[in-house]
Write a protein that holds these residues in place. Sequence first.
Motif, PDB file in Angstrom:
ATOM      1  N   SER A 202       0.801  -1.228   0.000  1.00 24.73           N
ATOM      2  CA  SER A 202       0.000   0.000   0.000  1.00 24.73           C
ATOM      3  C   SER A 202       0.829   1.271   0.000  1.00 24.73           C
ATOM      4  CB  SER A 202      -0.931   0.024   1.221  1.00 24.73           C
ATOM      5  OG  SER A 202      -1.772  -1.104   1.242  1.00 24.73           O
ATOM      6  N   GLY A 203       2.131   1.151   0.281  1.00 28.18           N
ATOM      7  CA  GLY A 203       2.995   2.319   0.415  1.00 28.18           C
ATOM      8  C   GLY A 203       3.235   3.026  -0.907  1.00 28.18           C
ATOM      9  N   PRO A 204       4.143   4.001  -0.943  1.00 29.59           N
ATOM     10  CA  PRO A 204       5.009   4.398   0.174  1.00 29.59           C
ATOM     11  C   PRO A 204       4.277   5.253   1.207  1.00 29.59           C
ATOM     12  CG  PRO A 204       5.430   5.794  -1.716  1.00 29.59           C
ATOM     13  CD  PRO A 204       4.445   4.752  -2.178  1.00 29.59           C
ATOM     14  N   TRP A 205       4.821   5.259   2.417  1.00 29.19           N
ATOM     15  CA  TRP A 205       4.245   6.010   3.517  1.00 29.19           C
ATOM     16  C   TRP A 205       5.152   7.205   3.783  1.00 29.19           C
ATOM     17  CZ3 TRP A 205       2.891   3.442   8.903  1.00 29.19           C
ATOM     18  CH2 TRP A 205       2.117   4.344   9.647  1.00 29.19           C
ATOM     19  N   ASP A 206       4.595   8.392   3.678  1.00 30.23           N
ATOM     20  CA  ASP A 206       5.363   9.612   3.827  1.00 30.23           C
ATOM     21  C   ASP A 206       6.062   9.654   5.189  1.00 30.23           C
ATOM     22  OD1 ASP A 206       5.891  12.472   2.834  1.00 30.23           O
ATOM     23  OD2 ASP A 206       5.061  12.786   4.833  1.00 30.23           O
ATOM     24  N   ALA A 207       7.364   9.928   5.161  1.00 30.84           N
ATOM     25  CA  ALA A 207       8.158   9.929   6.389  1.00 30.84           C
ATOM     26  C   ALA A 207       7.664  10.987   7.375  1.00 30.84           C
ATOM     27  CB  ALA A 207       9.627  10.164   6.062  1.00 30.84           C
ATOM     28  N   ALA A 208       7.248  12.139   6.876  1.00 31.14           N
ATOM     29  CA  ALA A 208       6.755  13.199   7.762  1.00 31.14           C
ATOM     30  C   ALA A 208       5.465  12.772   8.448  1.00 31.14           C
ATOM     31  CB  ALA A 208       6.543  14.480   6.965  1.00 31.14           C
ATOM     32  N   GLU A 209       4.623  12.054   7.716  1.00 28.41           N
ATOM     33  CA  GLU A 209       3.370  11.582   8.306  1.00 28.41           C
ATOM     34  C   GLU A 209       3.646  10.555   9.400  1.00 28.41           C
ATOM     35  OE1 GLU A 209      -0.756   9.303   6.909  1.00 28.41           O
ATOM     36  OE2 GLU A 209       0.701   9.987   5.407  1.00 28.41           O
ATOM     37  N   ARG A 210       4.602   9.672   9.146  1.00 25.84           N
ATOM     38  CA  ARG A 210       4.979   8.691  10.171  1.00 25.84           C
ATOM     39  C   ARG A 210       5.482   9.393  11.425  1.00 25.84           C
ATOM     40  NH1 ARG A 210       7.330   3.089   8.120  1.00 25.84           N
ATOM     41  NH2 ARG A 210       6.517   2.991   6.006  1.00 25.84           N
ATOM     42  N   GLU A 211       6.356  10.375  11.235  1.00 27.85           N
ATOM     43  CA  GLU A 211       6.935  11.070  12.376  1.00 27.85           C
ATOM     44  C   GLU A 211       5.861  11.817  13.158  1.00 27.85           C
ATOM     45  OE1 GLU A 211       9.629  12.380  15.163  1.00 27.85           O
ATOM     46  OE2 GLU A 211       9.724  10.744  13.694  1.00 27.85           O
ATOM     47  N   ALA A 212       4.922  12.438  12.465  1.00 29.00           N
ATOM     48  CA  ALA A 212       3.845  13.151  13.145  1.00 29.00           C
ATOM     49  C   ALA A 212       3.004  12.194  13.984  1.00 29.00           C
ATOM     50  CB  ALA A 212       2.968  13.865  12.120  1.00 29.00           C
ATOM     51  N   MET A 213       2.779  10.993  13.453  1.00 26.53           N
ATOM     52  CA  MET A 213       2.006   9.996  14.193  1.00 26.53           C
ATOM     53  C   MET A 213       2.768   9.541  15.434  1.00 26.53           C
ATOM     54  SD  MET A 213       0.315   6.501  12.686  1.00 26.53           S
ATOM     55  CE  MET A 213      -0.481   7.460  11.373  1.00 26.53           C
ATOM     56  N   ARG A 214       4.074   9.311  15.286  1.00 24.73           N
ATOM     57  CA  ARG A 214       4.882   8.906  16.434  1.00 24.73           C
ATOM     58  C   ARG A 214       4.868   9.982  17.514  1.00 24.73           C
ATOM     59  NH1 ARG A 214       8.432   6.367  12.529  1.00 24.73           N
ATOM     60  NH2 ARG A 214       9.503   8.345  12.164  1.00 24.73           N
ATOM     61  N   VAL A 215       5.045  11.231  17.086  1.00 25.41           N
ATOM     62  CA  VAL A 215       5.067  12.342  18.051  1.00 25.41           C
ATOM     63  C   VAL A 215       3.720  12.475  18.751  1.00 25.41           C
ATOM     64  CG1 VAL A 215       5.210  14.858  18.257  1.00 25.41           C
ATOM     65  CG2 VAL A 215       6.886  13.616  16.865  1.00 25.41           C
ATOM     66  N   GLY A 216       2.624  12.366  17.992  1.00 23.17           N
ATOM     67  CA  GLY A 216       1.301  12.493  18.584  1.00 23.17           C
ATOM     68  C   GLY A 216       1.038  11.427  19.632  1.00 23.17           C
ATOM     69  N   LEU A 217       1.393  10.207  19.328  1.00 26.99           N
ATOM     70  CA  LEU A 217       1.190   9.117  20.282  1.00 26.99           C
ATOM     71  C   LEU A 217       2.106   9.283  21.498  1.00 26.99           C
ATOM     72  CD1 LEU A 217       0.860   6.131  17.803  1.00 26.99           C
ATOM     73  CD2 LEU A 217      -0.914   6.937  19.362  1.00 26.99           C
ATOM     74  N   ALA A 218       3.350   9.699  21.262  1.00 26.84           N
ATOM     75  CA  ALA A 218       4.289   9.885  22.373  1.00 26.84           C
ATOM     76  C   ALA A 218       3.803  10.973  23.322  1.00 26.84           C
ATOM     77  CB  ALA A 218       5.677  10.228  21.817  1.00 26.84           C
ATOM     78  N   GLU A 219       3.238  12.044  22.790  1.00 29.06           N
ATOM     79  CA  GLU A 219       2.728  13.116  23.644  1.00 29.06           C
ATOM     80  C   GLU A 219       1.581  12.628  24.503  1.00 29.06           C
ATOM     81  OE1 GLU A 219       1.792  16.189  20.868  1.00 29.06           O
ATOM     82  OE2 GLU A 219       3.857  16.957  20.775  1.00 29.06           O
ATOM     83  N   VAL A 220       0.699  11.818  23.912  1.00 32.79           N
ATOM     84  CA  VAL A 220      -0.411  11.266  24.694  1.00 32.79           C
ATOM     85  C   VAL A 220       0.122  10.327  25.773  1.00 32.79           C
ATOM     86  CG1 VAL A 220      -2.452   9.809  24.604  1.00 32.79           C
ATOM     87  CG2 VAL A 220      -2.063  11.489  22.815  1.00 32.79           C
ATOM     88  N   ASP A 221       1.079   9.495  25.413  1.00 32.36           N
ATOM     89  CA  ASP A 221       1.650   8.563  26.396  1.00 32.36           C
ATOM     90  C   ASP A 221       2.313   9.320  27.543  1.00 32.36           C
ATOM     91  OD1 ASP A 221       0.872   6.276  25.017  1.00 32.36           O
ATOM     92  OD2 ASP A 221       2.703   6.216  23.823  1.00 32.36           O
TER      93      ASP A 221
END
Length: 224
Positions: A202-221
């Motif tokens: 299904s890719g490619p998956w945009d690197a910026a989108e991945r990073e934004a998702m990681r940051v969002g989840l980390a902030e919630v955690d």
Amino acid sequence: MNDILDLLPPEATHRDAERVFTEAGWTPCGAGDWAIALRSPDRTPDRTMAVRISPFDPTGPYTAELYREAAHTRQVPQLFVHRRLVGGGDLQVMEWLEAVAEQEAIEFHRAIENREESVAELVDIIRGIHARALQELPWCGPLDQNPSNVMRGSDGRLVACDLFYADGPALYSAAGAQPEVVAERIPESERRFMTEIPLAASGPWDAAEREAMRVGLAEVDARR
């Protein structure tokens, strides 16, 4: 096989697993959205194996359970090893499988869907495990009827594999837009590497989108 697994520490991640198997001579043989696959160096018909390594696969234990529970039907792959990896990853070592013609795969899926006599026992096991997965797993998808999920064992029989999957589009959409919802329903220890799945189909998956998702989840955690 055991000597390779002995090299995997209890805290092994998908990266450790790929490194250890690669160093032991296993070679890349495929990748999908959720996992990569490596082929064993021993390639005689009755000894060739493949290892499926996923950074994040909530349905892995259910798939392994299906392979164990339905082993006697000979309509699922032979599973040699199943191990959960740190961060929500999954490792499965199984017999080597070959692709089949699309029409043949479609007919096998149809037999499963209609619970034809030839696959009735397999279907009952599939339905029982899948019903539990739907209750227990957030974002568990329906049975996967992709023709590529029907393959052929070294003895020529047809097998069904990877029938269970997480609803990736819904899950990852939620992780991007409402990370607090994902954080509440899936523990951090079970989704640490969810942005590292291959997405080869299904890719490619945009690197910026991945990073934004990681940051969002980390902030919630961090707040939790």
